[in-house]
Design a protein around this motif. Structure first.
Motif, PDB file in Angstrom:
ATOM      1  N   THR B  66      -3.909 -10.175 -31.442  1.00 16.19           N
ATOM      2  CA  THR B  66      -3.319  -9.851 -32.737  1.00 16.19           C
ATOM      3  C   THR B  66      -3.374 -11.084 -33.625  1.00 16.19           C
ATOM      4  N   HIS B  67      -3.823 -10.877 -34.857  1.00 13.54           N
ATOM      5  CA  HIS B  67      -3.715 -11.916 -35.870  1.00 13.54           C
ATOM      6  C   HIS B  67      -2.493 -11.619 -36.725  1.00 13.54           C
ATOM      7  N   VAL B  68      -1.620 -12.605 -36.860  1.00 17.90           N
ATOM      8  CA  VAL B  68      -0.401 -12.428 -37.639  1.00 17.90           C
ATOM      9  C   VAL B  68      -0.447 -13.351 -38.850  1.00 17.90           C
ATOM     10  N   ASN B  69      -0.231 -12.752 -40.023  1.00 18.21           N
ATOM     11  CA  ASN B  69      -0.197 -13.493 -41.284  1.00 18.21           C
ATOM     12  C   ASN B  69       1.088 -13.092 -42.001  1.00 18.21           C
ATOM     13  N   GLY B  70       2.141 -13.887 -41.829  1.00 16.65           N
ATOM     14  CA  GLY B  70       3.435 -13.508 -42.424  1.00 16.65           C
ATOM     15  C   GLY B  70       3.911 -12.196 -41.821  1.00 16.65           C
ATOM     16  N   ASP B  71       4.133 -11.191 -42.672  1.00 21.99           N
ATOM     17  CA  ASP B  71       4.626  -9.897 -42.200  1.00 21.99           C
ATOM     18  C   ASP B  71       3.514  -8.974 -41.697  1.00 21.99           C
ATOM     19  N   GLU B  72       2.273  -9.393 -41.876  1.00 22.00           N
ATOM     20  CA  GLU B  72       1.161  -8.516 -41.526  1.00 22.00           C
ATOM     21  C   GLU B  72       0.589  -8.863 -40.151  1.00 22.00           C
ATOM     22  N   ALA B  73       0.309  -7.808 -39.386  1.00 26.08           N
ATOM     23  CA  ALA B  73      -0.281  -8.010 -38.062  1.00 26.08           C
ATOM     24  C   ALA B  73      -1.534  -7.155 -37.943  1.00 26.08           C
ATOM     25  N   TYR B  74      -2.600  -7.744 -37.437  1.00 25.42           N
ATOM     26  CA  TYR B  74      -3.889  -7.062 -37.287  1.00 25.42           C
ATOM     27  C   TYR B  74      -4.276  -7.142 -35.823  1.00 25.42           C
ATOM     28  N   ARG B  75      -4.468  -5.973 -35.216  1.00 27.86           N
ATOM     29  CA  ARG B  75      -4.705  -5.921 -33.784  1.00 27.86           C
ATOM     30  C   ARG B  75      -6.166  -5.540 -33.504  1.00 27.86           C
ATOM     31  N   PHE B  76      -6.745  -6.212 -32.545  1.00 26.77           N
ATOM     32  CA  PHE B  76      -8.155  -6.007 -32.191  1.00 26.77           C
ATOM     33  C   PHE B  76      -8.274  -5.853 -30.670  1.00 26.77           C
ATOM     34  N   ARG B  77      -9.276  -5.071 -30.252  1.00 21.39           N
ATOM     35  CA  ARG B  77      -9.523  -4.983 -28.811  1.00 21.39           C
ATOM     36  C   ARG B  77     -10.991  -4.633 -28.557  1.00 21.39           C
ATOM     37  N   GLY B  78     -11.432  -4.900 -27.343  1.00 20.48           N
ATOM     38  CA  GLY B  78     -12.798  -4.559 -26.968  1.00 20.48           C
ATOM     39  C   GLY B  78     -13.028  -4.819 -25.497  1.00 20.48           C
ATOM     40  N   VAL B  79     -14.256  -4.499 -25.066  1.00 17.95           N
ATOM     41  CA  VAL B  79     -14.658  -4.750 -23.681  1.00 17.95           C
ATOM     42  C   VAL B  79     -15.951  -5.560 -23.688  1.00 17.95           C
ATOM     43  N   PHE B  80     -16.188  -6.243 -22.595  1.00 23.19           N
ATOM     44  CA  PHE B  80     -17.391  -7.065 -22.468  1.00 23.19           C
ATOM     45  C   PHE B  80     -18.428  -6.332 -21.622  1.00 23.19           C
ATOM     46  N   HIS B  81     -19.603  -6.148 -22.197  1.00 22.89           N
ATOM     47  CA  HIS B  81     -20.721  -5.553 -21.458  1.00 22.89           C
ATOM     48  C   HIS B  81     -21.455  -6.625 -20.653  1.00 22.89           C
ATOM     49  N   THR B  82     -21.638  -7.787 -21.259  1.00 27.34           N
ATOM     50  CA  THR B  82     -22.361  -8.903 -20.632  1.00 27.34           C
ATOM     51  C   THR B  82     -21.639 -10.202 -20.932  1.00 27.34           C
ATOM     52  N   ALA B  83     -21.529 -11.050 -19.926  1.00 31.23           N
ATOM     53  CA  ALA B  83     -21.058 -12.420 -20.144  1.00 31.23           C
ATOM     54  C   ALA B  83     -21.894 -13.316 -19.240  1.00 31.23           C
ATOM     55  N   ARG B  84     -22.821 -14.060 -19.837  1.00 33.10           N
ATOM     56  CA  ARG B  84     -23.710 -14.948 -19.081  1.00 33.10           C
ATOM     57  C   ARG B  84     -23.442 -16.356 -19.582  1.00 33.10           C
ATOM     58  N   GLU B  85     -22.899 -17.169 -18.711  1.00 34.59           N
ATOM     59  CA  GLU B  85     -22.352 -18.471 -19.099  1.00 34.59           C
ATOM     60  C   GLU B  85     -23.356 -19.307 -19.884  1.00 34.59           C
ATOM     61  N   ASN B  86     -22.898 -19.823 -21.006  1.00 35.73           N
ATOM     62  CA  ASN B  86     -23.686 -20.724 -21.875  1.00 35.73           C
ATOM     63  C   ASN B  86     -24.920 -20.054 -22.475  1.00 35.73           C
ATOM     64  N   GLU B  87     -24.986 -18.708 -22.409  1.00 31.38           N
ATOM     65  CA  GLU B  87     -26.173 -18.008 -22.909  1.00 31.38           C
ATOM     66  C   GLU B  87     -25.856 -16.838 -23.822  1.00 31.38           C
ATOM     67  N   LEU B  88     -25.044 -15.901 -23.325  1.00 35.55           N
ATOM     68  CA  LEU B  88     -24.960 -14.620 -24.019  1.00 35.55           C
ATOM     69  C   LEU B  88     -23.645 -13.903 -23.720  1.00 35.55           C
ATOM     70  N   ILE B  89     -23.028 -13.392 -24.779  1.00 39.34           N
ATOM     71  CA  ILE B  89     -21.881 -12.489 -24.643  1.00 39.34           C
ATOM     72  C   ILE B  89     -22.200 -11.231 -25.451  1.00 39.34           C
ATOM     73  N   ILE B  90     -22.045 -10.059 -24.837  1.00 39.72           N
ATOM     74  CA  ILE B  90     -22.169  -8.792 -25.568  1.00 39.72           C
ATOM     75  C   ILE B  90     -20.862  -8.034 -25.376  1.00 39.72           C
ATOM     76  N   GLN B  91     -20.235  -7.673 -26.490  1.00 44.01           N
ATOM     77  CA  GLN B  91     -18.912  -7.063 -26.425  1.00 44.01           C
ATOM     78  C   GLN B  91     -18.746  -5.983 -27.486  1.00 44.01           C
ATOM     79  N   THR B  92     -17.821  -5.073 -27.233  1.00 45.05           N
ATOM     80  CA  THR B  92     -17.437  -4.114 -28.266  1.00 45.05           C
ATOM     81  C   THR B  92     -16.304  -4.713 -29.100  1.00 45.05           C
ATOM     82  N   PHE B  93     -16.054  -4.116 -30.262  1.00 40.70           N
ATOM     83  CA  PHE B  93     -15.060  -4.654 -31.197  1.00 40.70           C
ATOM     84  C   PHE B  93     -14.437  -3.497 -31.958  1.00 40.70           C
ATOM     85  N   GLU B  94     -13.111  -3.434 -31.918  1.00 44.12           N
ATOM     86  CA  GLU B  94     -12.384  -2.397 -32.675  1.00 44.12           C
ATOM     87  C   GLU B  94     -11.174  -3.026 -33.350  1.00 44.12           C
ATOM     88  N   PHE B  95     -11.057  -2.810 -34.648  1.00 48.69           N
ATOM     89  CA  PHE B  95      -9.850  -3.173 -35.396  1.00 48.69           C
ATOM     90  C   PHE B  95      -8.971  -1.931 -35.406  1.00 48.69           C
TER      91      PHE B  95
END
Lengths: 156, 156
Positions: B66-95
């Motif tokens: 969650t990003h909080v800016n004063g009274d406002e809060a913005y929540r994000f979530r996702g899952v990781f399809h790929t995580a290859r160290e020092n090379e590549l991250i592939i993930q989903t993203f939802e606000f």
């Protein structure tokens, strides 16, 4: 006569949209998308054998399976971002023949009158080339085959 | 002077591409993308506070923050399809302000001469409207802020 499958792949954008109705209730159509023993009876082209390493349809779950056609084996894997029973599945999709080319797919399940179901799929590819390559690969006959096999499973 | 951030959002296709170089080794830049205690020091606009519920960068892992800016809060979530160290991250993203509008992002980490790093990000949105809305939301200043904060963290 089976229900028609509509596959739309507009030029110049990386989307594939698929719409298909089924003469079965939404609960049955959804179940056929989440239970491995059912999935392997219909997903993919006729004549292919499907082996499932993992199929866990839940937010944060994942899947991995192989389609085998004679000497050829095609391996797929992905993760589930959303799984909302009888409503919506959002998942990633990777064919290991094109490593790191990962698309995202949503499948919307909609109950229709008369105990029927409309399924709306949307796939979004990371590049235009990847989308065009998928269309050119003959995916249309695989999708048509799969949904006809699903009709048969649902009627059985 | 900080390194330039290049953000490209071509008309008529649902992509956003971001390229940024860092005066730090690829291992340090990657680590700043996977360790929650580091991520919350730089990800997002200046002045926002970031609280992390979960940040597990692994194939099949997921995140929620969650990003909080004063009274406002913005929540994000996702899952990781790929995580290859020092090379590549592939993930989903939802606000969560736009529920079920899920994009897919890849981040490629590339070691450059002199212990520097090039980061290339590619986001693909499920519709053109979603991509255009993200561009219009002021994401550019958030991205610029974030990478300047990341420069400061890497220099610290």
């Amino acid at each position: 006569m089976s229900n028609a499958t509509t596959i739309s792949a507009p030029a110049g954008v990386p989307f594939i949209e698929i719409t298909r109705e089924f003469d079965a209730p939404v609960e049955a159509v959804y179940r056929a998308h989440v239970e491995p023993d059912l999935i392997k009876q219909w997903l993919g082209p006729r004549g292919y054998e499907m082996t499932i390493d993992r199929y866990d349809v839940s937010s944060g779950g994942g899947y991995a399976y192989t389609h085998v056609n004679g000497d050829e084996a095609y391996r797929f894997r992905g993760v589930f971002h959303t799984a909302r029973e009888n409503e919506l599945i959002i998942q990633t999709f990777e064919f290991e023949g094109f490593p790191d080319t990962v698309s995202i797919e949503s499948m919307t399940f909609e109950a229709l009158e008369g105990g029927r179901t409309r399924l709306t799929g949307r796939s979004v590819y990371p590049t235009q080339e990847a989308r065009d390559g998928m269309v050119d690969s003959g995916m249309e006959s695989g999708v048509n085959d799969g949904y006809e096999r699903l009709d048969e499973l649902l009627a059985g």
